[in-house]
Design a protein around this motif. Structure first.
Motif, PDB file in Angstrom:
ATOM      1  N   HIS A  12      -5.405 -29.350  21.332  1.00 50.05           N
ATOM      2  CA  HIS A  12      -5.938 -29.720  20.436  1.00 50.05           C
ATOM      3  C   HIS A  12      -6.747 -30.184  19.328  1.00 50.05           C
ATOM      4  CE1 HIS A  12      -4.645 -32.919  17.158  1.00 50.05           C
ATOM      5  NE2 HIS A  12      -6.423 -32.923  17.435  1.00 50.05           N
ATOM      6  N   TYR A  13      -6.925 -29.686  18.155  1.00 47.66           N
ATOM      7  CA  TYR A  13      -8.201 -29.095  17.106  1.00 47.66           C
ATOM      8  C   TYR A  13      -8.177 -29.988  15.922  1.00 47.66           C
ATOM      9  CZ  TYR A  13     -12.029 -26.029  17.173  1.00 47.66           C
ATOM     10  OH  TYR A  13     -12.867 -25.094  16.928  1.00 47.66           O
ATOM     11  N   ARG A  14      -9.203 -30.451  15.374  1.00 47.69           N
ATOM     12  CA  ARG A  14      -9.692 -31.585  14.723  1.00 47.69           C
ATOM     13  C   ARG A  14     -10.722 -30.847  13.900  1.00 47.69           C
ATOM     14  NH1 ARG A  14      -8.443 -37.589  13.514  1.00 47.69           N
ATOM     15  NH2 ARG A  14     -10.115 -37.503  11.956  1.00 47.69           N
ATOM     16  N   VAL A  15     -10.731 -30.311  12.667  1.00 47.63           N
ATOM     17  CA  VAL A  15     -11.201 -29.579  11.506  1.00 47.63           C
ATOM     18  C   VAL A  15     -11.743 -31.174  10.649  1.00 47.63           C
ATOM     19  CG1 VAL A  15     -11.410 -28.074  10.071  1.00 47.63           C
ATOM     20  CG2 VAL A  15     -10.449 -27.149  11.824  1.00 47.63           C
ATOM     21  N   ALA A  16     -12.416 -30.533  10.523  1.00 47.28           N
ATOM     22  CA  ALA A  16     -13.333 -31.464   9.374  1.00 47.28           C
ATOM     23  C   ALA A  16     -14.623 -30.992   8.218  1.00 47.28           C
ATOM     24  CB  ALA A  16     -14.425 -32.211   9.152  1.00 47.28           C
ATOM     25  N   PHE A  17     -14.113 -31.326   6.441  1.00 47.08           N
ATOM     26  CA  PHE A  17     -14.800 -30.274   5.582  1.00 47.08           C
ATOM     27  C   PHE A  17     -15.740 -31.775   5.099  1.00 47.08           C
ATOM     28  CE2 PHE A  17     -10.714 -27.580   5.664  1.00 47.08           C
ATOM     29  CZ  PHE A  17     -10.839 -26.507   6.568  1.00 47.08           C
ATOM     30  N   VAL A  32      -5.375 -27.660   1.444  1.00 44.23           N
ATOM     31  CA  VAL A  32      -4.745 -27.060   1.399  1.00 44.23           C
ATOM     32  C   VAL A  32      -5.113 -26.281   3.161  1.00 44.23           C
ATOM     33  CG1 VAL A  32      -5.572 -23.761   1.211  1.00 44.23           C
ATOM     34  CG2 VAL A  32      -5.610 -25.273  -0.792  1.00 44.23           C
ATOM     35  N   LEU A  33      -5.905 -26.211   3.596  1.00 44.24           N
ATOM     36  CA  LEU A  33      -5.620 -26.218   5.468  1.00 44.24           C
ATOM     37  C   LEU A  33      -4.682 -26.665   5.972  1.00 44.24           C
ATOM     38  CD1 LEU A  33      -6.707 -24.449   7.571  1.00 44.24           C
ATOM     39  CD2 LEU A  33      -7.760 -25.997   8.020  1.00 44.24           C
ATOM     40  N   GLU A  34      -3.834 -28.573   5.553  1.00 45.06           N
ATOM     41  CA  GLU A  34      -3.463 -29.086   6.329  1.00 45.06           C
ATOM     42  C   GLU A  34      -1.366 -28.113   5.768  1.00 45.06           C
ATOM     43  OE1 GLU A  34      -3.245 -32.889   5.362  1.00 45.06           O
ATOM     44  OE2 GLU A  34      -4.852 -33.962   7.175  1.00 45.06           O
ATOM     45  N   SER A  35      -1.867 -27.804   4.668  1.00 42.58           N
ATOM     46  CA  SER A  35      -0.599 -26.786   4.154  1.00 42.58           C
ATOM     47  C   SER A  35      -0.283 -25.774   4.959  1.00 42.58           C
ATOM     48  CB  SER A  35      -0.479 -26.838   2.357  1.00 42.58           C
ATOM     49  OG  SER A  35       0.518 -25.923   2.190  1.00 42.58           O
ATOM     50  N   MET A  36      -0.780 -24.731   4.307  1.00 42.34           N
ATOM     51  CA  MET A  36      -1.262 -24.194   6.158  1.00 42.34           C
ATOM     52  C   MET A  36      -1.285 -23.941   7.379  1.00 42.34           C
ATOM     53  SD  MET A  36      -4.280 -21.230   3.743  1.00 42.34           S
ATOM     54  CE  MET A  36      -3.948 -20.971   2.445  1.00 42.34           C
ATOM     55  N   SER A  43       0.578 -28.001  12.723  1.00 48.99           N
ATOM     56  CA  SER A  43       0.388 -29.264  11.961  1.00 48.99           C
ATOM     57  C   SER A  43       0.299 -30.015  13.284  1.00 48.99           C
ATOM     58  CB  SER A  43       1.289 -29.799  10.805  1.00 48.99           C
ATOM     59  OG  SER A  43       1.793 -29.505  10.431  1.00 48.99           O
ATOM     60  N   ASP A  44       1.183 -30.299  14.919  1.00 50.58           N
ATOM     61  CA  ASP A  44       1.197 -31.362  15.814  1.00 50.58           C
ATOM     62  C   ASP A  44      -0.046 -31.394  15.963  1.00 50.58           C
ATOM     63  OD1 ASP A  44       2.354 -28.847  16.334  1.00 50.58           O
ATOM     64  OD2 ASP A  44       3.521 -29.929  18.196  1.00 50.58           O
TER      65      ASP A  44
END
Length: 167
Positions: A12-17, A32-36, A43-44
């Motif tokens: 699992h990975y969590r990205v914060a901008f 944008v990243l969520e869409s890609m 997404s899961d």
């Protein structure tokens, strides 16, 4: 080669901008990243959030110019509400991607600098570039920032895939 920190939780990975007020650059990158990631079938396994260094816009929607640029390219910017980054994010988020050097510096003082990267380090056209703040400019600046965000997020997806894979 720039790499991402290992995940707190395997698989699992969590990205914060992170940007200044969380109404232009960082929420655009989030959308944008969520869409890609959805297109890549991740997404899961990957969560994306965004926050601002300052508290000026907490609770506000995305800047209408950022929202318009996103909407014009088929993204949905409507769910965003600005929030301020907190020290606790370092234990929650696997990587905090700063939009410019001042954000990276602020984040490094706030928490674990090993979890902080400059978003532009992943830019395939100009590695290490800072994403300029379009807030005080016109529509063209928002379109240019979105161009940078799209190409950099596209390049970021394989890095996330590698971070998800056990070594």
């Amino acid at each position: 080669m720039t790499s991402l920190p290992a995940p707190h939780r395997p698989g699992h990975y969590r990205v914060a901008f992170i940007c200044s007020g969380n109404i232009c650059r960082s929420p655009s990158a989030d959308v944008v990243l969520e869409s890609m990631l959805a297109e890549a079938g991740l997404s899961d396994r990957v969560e994306v959030v965004s926050g601002g260094i300052g508290d000026w816009h907490v609770g506000d929607a995305m800047d209408p110019r950022s929202a318009a640029a996103l909407h014009g390219r088929g993204y949905d910017p409507t769910r965003h509400a600005a929030q301020q980054v907190q020290a606790g994010w370092f234990g929650r988020d696997d990587v905090l991607l700063a939009m410019d050097e001042s954000h990276r510096s602020d984040l490094s003082r706030l928490g674990d600098p090993e979890r902080v990267r400059l978003f532009g380090e992943f830019d395939p056209d100009d590695p290490g570039v800072e994403v300029p703040d379009p807030y005080y400019g016109g529509r063209d600046g928002f379109e240019e920032v979105l161009d940078m965000i799209e190409r950099t997020c596209r390049a970021l997806v394989p890095h996330i895939e590698r971070a998800l894979s056990p070594s």
